[in-house]
Scaffold this motif. Structure first.
Motif, short mmCIF file in Angstrom:
data_model
loop_
_atom_site.label_atom_id
_atom_site.label_comp_id
_atom_site.label_asym_id
_atom_site.label_seq_id
_atom_site.Cartn_x
_atom_site.Cartn_y
_atom_site.Cartn_z
N LEU A 1 -82.66 47.83 35.52
CA LEU A 1 -83.30 47.68 34.22
C LEU A 1 -84.74 48.16 34.31
CD1 LEU A 1 -81.99 44.13 33.20
CD2 LEU A 1 -81.21 46.33 32.31
N PRO A 2 -85.30 48.68 33.21
CA PRO A 2 -86.68 49.17 33.23
C PRO A 2 -87.69 48.03 33.23
CG PRO A 2 -85.81 49.31 31.01
CD PRO A 2 -84.67 48.87 31.89
N ALA A 3 -88.93 48.38 33.49
CA ALA A 3 -90.01 47.39 33.42
C ALA A 3 -90.28 46.98 31.98
CB ALA A 3 -91.28 47.97 34.04
N ASN A 4 -89.94 47.86 31.03
CA ASN A 4 -90.22 47.59 29.61
C ASN A 4 -88.94 47.33 28.83
OD1 ASN A 4 -93.18 47.95 29.18
ND2 ASN A 4 -92.73 49.90 30.19
N ILE A 5 -88.79 46.09 28.38
CA ILE A 5 -87.67 45.66 27.54
C ILE A 5 -88.25 44.83 26.41
CG2 ILE A 5 -85.46 44.42 27.43
CD1 ILE A 5 -85.27 44.72 30.49
N ALA A 6 -87.82 45.09 25.18
CA ALA A 6 -88.35 44.34 24.04
C ALA A 6 -87.36 44.37 22.88
CB ALA A 6 -89.70 44.91 23.61
N TYR A 7 -87.71 43.65 21.82
CA TYR A 7 -86.92 43.67 20.60
C TYR A 7 -87.55 44.67 19.63
CZ TYR A 7 -84.53 39.19 21.71
OH TYR A 7 -83.77 38.20 22.28
N ASN A 8 -86.69 45.36 18.87
CA ASN A 8 -87.16 46.06 17.68
C ASN A 8 -86.23 45.71 16.53
OD1 ASN A 8 -84.89 47.74 17.89
ND2 ASN A 8 -86.04 49.47 18.71
N GLU A 9 -86.36 46.35 15.40
CA GLU A 9 -85.58 45.96 14.22
C GLU A 9 -84.10 46.26 14.38
OE1 GLU A 9 -86.66 44.13 11.77
OE2 GLU A 9 -88.66 44.12 12.64
N GLU A 10 -83.74 47.17 15.26
CA GLU A 10 -82.34 47.56 15.44
C GLU A 10 -81.64 46.81 16.57
OE1 GLU A 10 -84.76 50.17 14.96
OE2 GLU A 10 -84.18 49.88 12.87
N GLY A 11 -82.41 46.35 17.54
CA GLY A 11 -81.79 45.69 18.68
C GLY A 11 -82.76 45.53 19.83
N VAL A 12 -82.23 45.59 21.04
CA VAL A 12 -83.06 45.47 22.25
C VAL A 12 -83.36 46.88 22.75
CG1 VAL A 12 -83.24 44.53 24.58
CG2 VAL A 12 -81.97 43.28 22.82
#
Length: 246
Positions: free
Chosen positions: A200-211
């Motif tokens: 998995l990458p260092a950058n994971i977050a939520y946006n309006e469509e998903g993860v």
């Protein structure tokens, strides 16, 4: 039958109404809004900083703003990260400009210019989680500048930063799903440094469509590959997430 004290009849429903409004008031205190702020200094010719500024519950907003500012300070620092001395973004901007002047003094013949552009964006906000992206482009005289994107996830009720492992109820299950989306996104597997091992990458977050998952330049592939990113729809991984998407 007559009531000895008719007012008693109203006490319970009035109490419920009162508690309801207290609950709403408490919830409203947790509500945060964001505006964009530009930060600069009087002697600044090289640095542009535009970041979200949280407002609302003072304690929560201050915590979020502090972490955002620390992130920007680290991005503007030109030395080793453990040697950061700046206490504010303004101080970091001043130091960046001073270091450029020192560079010009040491190398008066060079035409190379320094620059730094840092922008922040609120990608997602719910009653449980807030996801913010900080995008930076910093050039300090190399062949090309450095583009970097940092995702910051905050608990809405505390303003505390959420580490990636705390985003998931089942991180192993999420990784399996993520690999299928990664394989669809990356067509040239030969460009990946380690094609045998998915991580998995260092950058994971939520946006309006998903993860959203994002690999920065050099994280898993050479500069020419650029940034790799993809989004997994919420409905595909809702059961694996610790924080609700609504």
């Amino acid at each position: 039958m007559l009531l000895n004290n008719p007012s008693m009849f109203y006490k319970k429903p009035l109490l419920i109404v009162y508690l309801f409004f207290i609950f709403i008031a408490c919830k409203n205190e947790l509500n945060l809004s964001f505006s964009e702020v530009n930060i600069s200094t009087s002697n600044n010719h090289l640095v542009e900083v535009n970041i979200p500024d949280a407002k609302g519950n003072e304690g929560i907003a201050n915590q979020i703003n502090l972490i955002i500012k620390k992130t920007v300070v680290a991005l503007l620092h030109t030395g080793e990260q453990d040697s950061i001395t700046s206490k504010s973004i303004e101080e970091s901007i001043t130091l960046f400009n001073k270091e450029f002047q020192t560079f010009k003094t040491d190398f008066p013949e060079t035409a190379q210019q320094w620059e730094a552009q840092i922008d922040g964006e609120v990608m997602f906000q719910s009653s449980e989680i807030i996801s913010i992206a900080i995008t930076s482009y910093v050039n300090t005289g190399g062949a090309h500048g450095t583009l970097n994107i940092s995702f910051l996830n905050f608990e809405t009720e505390t303003g505390n930063l959420i580490s990636n492992d705390k985003l998931f109820k089942d991180i192993d299950g999420f990784e399996k799903v993520a690999k299928t989306y990664f394989d669809k996104t990356v067509k040239d597997k030969d460009a990946i440094f380690d094609i045998e091992t998915f991580k998995l990458p260092a950058n994971i977050a939520y946006n309006e469509e998903g993860v959203i998952l994002l690999y920065n330049i050099y994280e898993i592939a050479p500069y020419s590959t650029g940034i790799i990113e993809f989004t997994i729809p919420f409905e595909k991984v809702d059961s694996l997430l610790h924080f609700n998407s609504f």
